[in-house]
Scaffold this active site. Sequence first.
Site, PDB file in Angstrom:
ATOM      1  N   ARG A  66       0.868  -1.191   0.000  1.00 30.56           N
ATOM      2  CA  ARG A  66       0.000   0.000   0.000  1.00 30.56           C
ATOM      3  C   ARG A  66       0.896   1.229   0.000  1.00 30.56           C
ATOM      4  O   ARG A  66       1.481   1.559   1.033  1.00 30.56           O
ATOM      5  CB  ARG A  66      -0.879  -0.036   1.254  1.00 30.56           C
ATOM      6  CG  ARG A  66      -2.017   0.947   1.256  1.00 30.56           C
ATOM      7  CD  ARG A  66      -2.581   1.083   2.664  1.00 30.56           C
ATOM      8  NE  ARG A  66      -1.747   1.932   3.474  1.00 30.56           N
ATOM      9  CZ  ARG A  66      -1.486   1.759   4.759  1.00 30.56           C
ATOM     10  NH1 ARG A  66      -1.990   0.744   5.425  1.00 30.56           N
ATOM     11  NH2 ARG A  66      -0.709   2.599   5.417  1.00 30.56           N
ATOM     12  N   HIS A 107      -3.490   4.503   4.716  1.00 30.03           N
ATOM     13  CA  HIS A 107      -4.613   3.559   4.801  1.00 30.03           C
ATOM     14  C   HIS A 107      -5.874   4.194   4.203  1.00 30.03           C
ATOM     15  O   HIS A 107      -6.551   3.608   3.376  1.00 30.03           O
ATOM     16  CB  HIS A 107      -4.851   3.162   6.263  1.00 30.03           C
ATOM     17  CG  HIS A 107      -6.070   2.319   6.456  1.00 30.03           C
ATOM     18  ND1 HIS A 107      -6.158   1.029   5.990  1.00 30.03           N
ATOM     19  CD2 HIS A 107      -7.265   2.593   7.029  1.00 30.03           C
ATOM     20  CE1 HIS A 107      -7.354   0.544   6.284  1.00 30.03           C
ATOM     21  NE2 HIS A 107      -8.045   1.468   6.905  1.00 30.03           N
ATOM     22  N   TYR A 156       4.208   5.456  11.516  1.00 24.19           N
ATOM     23  CA  TYR A 156       4.522   4.054  11.818  1.00 24.19           C
ATOM     24  C   TYR A 156       5.387   3.334  10.785  1.00 24.19           C
ATOM     25  O   TYR A 156       5.709   2.169  10.973  1.00 24.19           O
ATOM     26  CB  TYR A 156       3.223   3.257  12.067  1.00 24.19           C
ATOM     27  CG  TYR A 156       2.210   3.318  10.929  1.00 24.19           C
ATOM     28  CD1 TYR A 156       2.338   2.491   9.821  1.00 24.19           C
ATOM     29  CD2 TYR A 156       1.123   4.183  10.977  1.00 24.19           C
ATOM     30  CE1 TYR A 156       1.414   2.545   8.789  1.00 24.19           C
ATOM     31  CE2 TYR A 156       0.184   4.249   9.956  1.00 24.19           C
ATOM     32  CZ  TYR A 156       0.341   3.429   8.859  1.00 24.19           C
ATOM     33  OH  TYR A 156      -0.567   3.483   7.832  1.00 24.19           O
TER      34      TYR A 156
HETATM   35  C1  TPP Z   1     -13.952  -6.193  12.333  1.00 19.74           C
HETATM   36  C2  TPP Z   1     -13.229  -4.911  12.116  1.00 19.74           C
HETATM   37  N1  TPP Z   1     -12.223  -4.550  12.935  1.00 19.74           N
HETATM   38  C3  TPP Z   1     -11.560  -3.396  12.731  1.00 19.74           C
HETATM   39  C4  TPP Z   1     -11.920  -2.554  11.713  1.00 19.74           C
HETATM   40  C5  TPP Z   1     -11.144  -1.250  11.463  1.00 19.74           C
HETATM   41  N2  TPP Z   1     -10.329  -1.438  10.272  1.00 19.74           N
HETATM   42  C6  TPP Z   1     -10.710  -0.957   9.073  1.00 19.74           C
HETATM   43  S1  TPP Z   1      -9.618  -1.336   7.857  1.00 19.74           S
HETATM   44  C7  TPP Z   1      -8.609  -2.150   8.939  1.00 19.74           C
HETATM   45  C8  TPP Z   1      -7.319  -2.785   8.466  1.00 19.74           C
HETATM   46  C9  TPP Z   1      -7.532  -3.855   7.453  1.00 19.74           C
HETATM   47  O1  TPP Z   1      -6.280  -4.287   6.990  1.00 19.74           O
HETATM   48  P1  TPP Z   1      -6.166  -5.285   5.799  1.00 19.74           P
HETATM   49  O2  TPP Z   1      -7.135  -6.394   5.946  1.00 19.74           O
HETATM   50  O3  TPP Z   1      -4.742  -5.654   5.686  1.00 19.74           O
HETATM   51  O4  TPP Z   1      -6.634  -4.439   4.519  1.00 19.74           O
HETATM   52  P2  TPP Z   1      -5.960  -3.143   3.891  1.00 19.74           P
HETATM   53  O5  TPP Z   1      -6.625  -1.956   4.526  1.00 19.74           O
HETATM   54  O6  TPP Z   1      -4.514  -3.187   4.158  1.00 19.74           O
HETATM   55  O7  TPP Z   1      -6.273  -3.187   2.447  1.00 19.74           O
HETATM   56  C10 TPP Z   1      -9.135  -2.124  10.233  1.00 19.74           C
HETATM   57  C11 TPP Z   1      -8.473  -2.709  11.405  1.00 19.74           C
HETATM   58  C12 TPP Z   1     -13.003  -2.956  10.891  1.00 19.74           C
HETATM   59  N3  TPP Z   1     -13.413  -2.213   9.852  1.00 19.74           N
HETATM   60  N4  TPP Z   1     -13.642  -4.127  11.104  1.00 19.74           N
END
Ligand code: TPP
Length: 354
Positions: free
Chosen positions: A254, A258, A267
Amino acid sequence: MRQIIDIEGNVISPDLLPKVAKKELVKWLDIMIAVRVLDEKGMRLQRQGRIGFHIPTTGQEAHVGAAAAIKDKDWIFPAYREHGLAIYRGIALADIVNHLFANDLDPQKGRRLPGLFGDSRIRFINPSAPIGTQIVQAAGAGYAARYKKDGSVSIVFFGDGATSSNDFHSGMNFGAVTKAATVFICQNNQWAISVPLSKQTATKQLVDKATGYGMPGIQIDGNDIFAMFTAVREAAQRARKGNGPTFIESVTYRLGPHTSSDDPSKYRSENDVELWRQKEPIGRFSKYLINEGIIDKDEPQRIHSKYDQIFNELISEADNRSTPPLETMFEDVFETMPWYLEEQLEEALRFTKE
Ligand SMILES: Cc1ncc(C[n+]2csc(CCOP(=O)(O)OP(=O)(O)O)c2C)c(N)n1
Ligand SMILES: [Mg+2]
């Protein structure tokens, strides 16, 4: 790790290079660049306070190859960084822009977090915000396809962070046991907001998880569109034949924050980002197309300018629209509105009038 072109666009696995029409290859590049320009605009609009939120996809545009590898009747269950799949499937750029502005033309009626959209008519399913939910939905769709013998396949996208969700376990397990016609694609972009992969899992590599569920795993260079295309095509063929699901780990990065609400400098080091920037998918696929004489060296910039203008026009139109009417907030849940919602609607209208 499957890699077909290197970062200079040279073919390093000629046996795996798929035969694809030149026109189709240019379409892939065109959509990848459209997604990149959408990100540039989205981030800027958010900083200008004209939209509330943007989720960038920058660095992960090779996912377009997955859309090209499947059929129109197949179901796509995206996460929130799969705009290229949406565009390939035919979601209008105007709809995406109106959605970012949450205006009265937004097909989602301003109700969704911008970036979370879908259109079930073209089998591009609206994702939910809780991480991982689409994994079980896709396994269910893949099971249904086998049950109904309709020959369709479902593909699902999720992140490295999502592999820690309960839904990852439920979906992978259910999918494998029922031989669901599903392709599980993990976009391992190394981060789940500020949590690095090393804190997400104790396995050496995410692809190893496939073994535990009893399905084949393919690890691909997720910035190589040919690797994405061929892996998804093979996995979809396998699923369509009734041989069950496949897990694809797409190793990518990425490059942006985010979301527009995140500051990654808190970070991670800029040096790491720079190393990955050199491997990003658009420059590298462009080099391949130029090396092969399919496009001239100025074509990527021309496509970029084309989308710059297209998005500028769509943005000024979208920015001048009103918000969706207040009434729409109360619609689409019940066929006949219950009395208590009618009361609340009246109160809301009275309140805003006063
Ligand atoms: C169940 C849940 N926990 C926490 C969140 C908050 N949250 C949104 S995106 C994210 C990170 C997701 O990371 P990843 O699966 O690696 O996807 P990326 O954003 O890197 O594409 C989190 C913790 C959420 N949306 N749903
Ligand atoms: Mg991630």
